[in-house]
Write an enzyme that holds these catalytic residues in place. Structure first.
Site, PDB file in Angstrom:
ATOM      1  CG  ASP A 157      -6.720  -6.325  -6.977  1.00 51.90           C
ATOM      2  OD1 ASP A 157      -6.057  -5.078  -6.606  1.00 51.90           O
ATOM      3  OD2 ASP A 157      -8.102  -6.106  -6.975  1.00 51.90           O
ATOM      4  CB  THR A 159      -3.630   0.566  -1.485  1.00 48.65           C
ATOM      5  OG1 THR A 159      -2.951  -0.687  -0.308  1.00 48.65           O
ATOM      6  CG2 THR A 159      -4.662   0.290  -1.724  1.00 48.65           C
TER       7      THR A 159
END
Ligand code: SAM
Length: 284
Positions: A157, A159
């Protein structure tokens, strides 16, 4: 009267998305990135990192349910789960809900994301203290490189593929994830928007890299209103279990608002233009 303050993400050279801001909540430069939290009229409180939109309290359920429940329901016993990144806590909140999950480890590089999410986004960052949760402040790449045969499921998960997250999109990292997974393990990663040419290139490269390592690789989609173009992709790679062979009757979806047993399978039905560019993956 509404405020005249707006926050803008430059999504591409030619595309901006702006949100009218009710109130600025917090802003700081952490050791890793610029972090800001604002309250907006349309999506409520929102988190931005390096001026890119990460999440909002009004639509976060789409992304967080879709990055977790598809794989959680594909693995028959996802006892030991690792989340890399995910400092807002949304993926962790979903993972700990699964009755067969015994341990959910979150490895986030930037402690300030966790601290601020707990304070300003408590609906999302609600599971850091959960008895199943283990939170480590560390580089997810290093963590995975040091693990062998440990996790049933690894959720990336992250950026966007710049700054500290760049390595989370590399072939070497996917190989290290493979080693850190047990013999029946699954990995899932957010892989940007199929609508944008630069992301299409990235998705094709990721799918090609994963196919060299894993026996089963699939792409699925969800509608995420605040992300560039709204159409978002996830890449799932598995050593054994196929998400399309999951029995609909056995799917669980505790208190989910987007994910359900029909979406589980429907998310893998791809529009023709996506199918077409995926056919080019062999040539990568
Ligand atoms: N859902 C979001 C999106 O796609 O916009 C991403 C959510 S989450 C906030 C992403 C997290 O990944 C950030 O908090 C960032 O600090 C973290 N991160 C980036 N690189 C990392 C790394 N190498 N190891 C661990 N965490 C990392």
């Amino acid at each position: 009267m509404k405020s005249d303050l707006w926050i803008t993400e430059q999504q591409t050279e030619d595309l901006l998305i702006s949100f009218r801001v009710k109130e600025k909540l917090h802003e700081e430069k952490t050791d890793f990135q610029h972090l800001s939290l604002v309250d907006t009229y349309t999506y409520g409180r929102m988190l931005f990192l390096d001026h890119c939109v990460m999440t909002s309290i009004k639509e976060e359920f789409v992304y967080h349910e879709m990055i977790t429940w598809v794989a959680l329901n594909t693995h028959p016993c996802p006892q030991n789960v690792l989340i890399i990144g995910g400092g807002d806590g949304g993926a962790l909140r979903e993972v700990v809900k699964h009755p067969r999950v015994k341990s959910a480890t979150l490895v986030e590089i930037d402690e300030r994301v966790i601290i601020n999410s707990q304070k300003y986004l408590p609906e999302i960052g609600s599971a850091f203290e959960h008895p199943k949760a283990k939170v480590l402040i560390a580089d997810g790449i290093k963590h995975v490189q040091e693990r062998q045969n440990e996790y049933n499921l690894i959720i990336i998960d992250s950026t966007d593929p710049i700054g500290p997250a760049e390595g989370l999109f590399s072939a070497d990292f996917y190989q290290a994830v493979y080693q850190a997974l047990r013999e029946d393990g699954i990995m899932v990663a957010q892989t940007e928007s199929p609508f944008l040419p630069k992301d299409r290139k990235l998705i094709k490269r990721i799918q090609a890299d994963l196919r060299k390592i894993y026996s089963l690789v699939r792409l699925y989609l969800a509608y995420v209103p605040i992300y560039p173009t709204g159409m978002w992709s996830f890449s799932l790679a598995s050593k054994k279990y196929d998400p399309l062979k999951v029995n609909k009757q056995e799917i669980i979806a505790p208190a989910t608002r987007y994910y359900n047993s029909a979406i589980h399978h429907a998310a893998f039905v791809l529009p023709s233009f996506v199918q077409e560019f995926l056919q080019e993956v062999e040539k990568c």
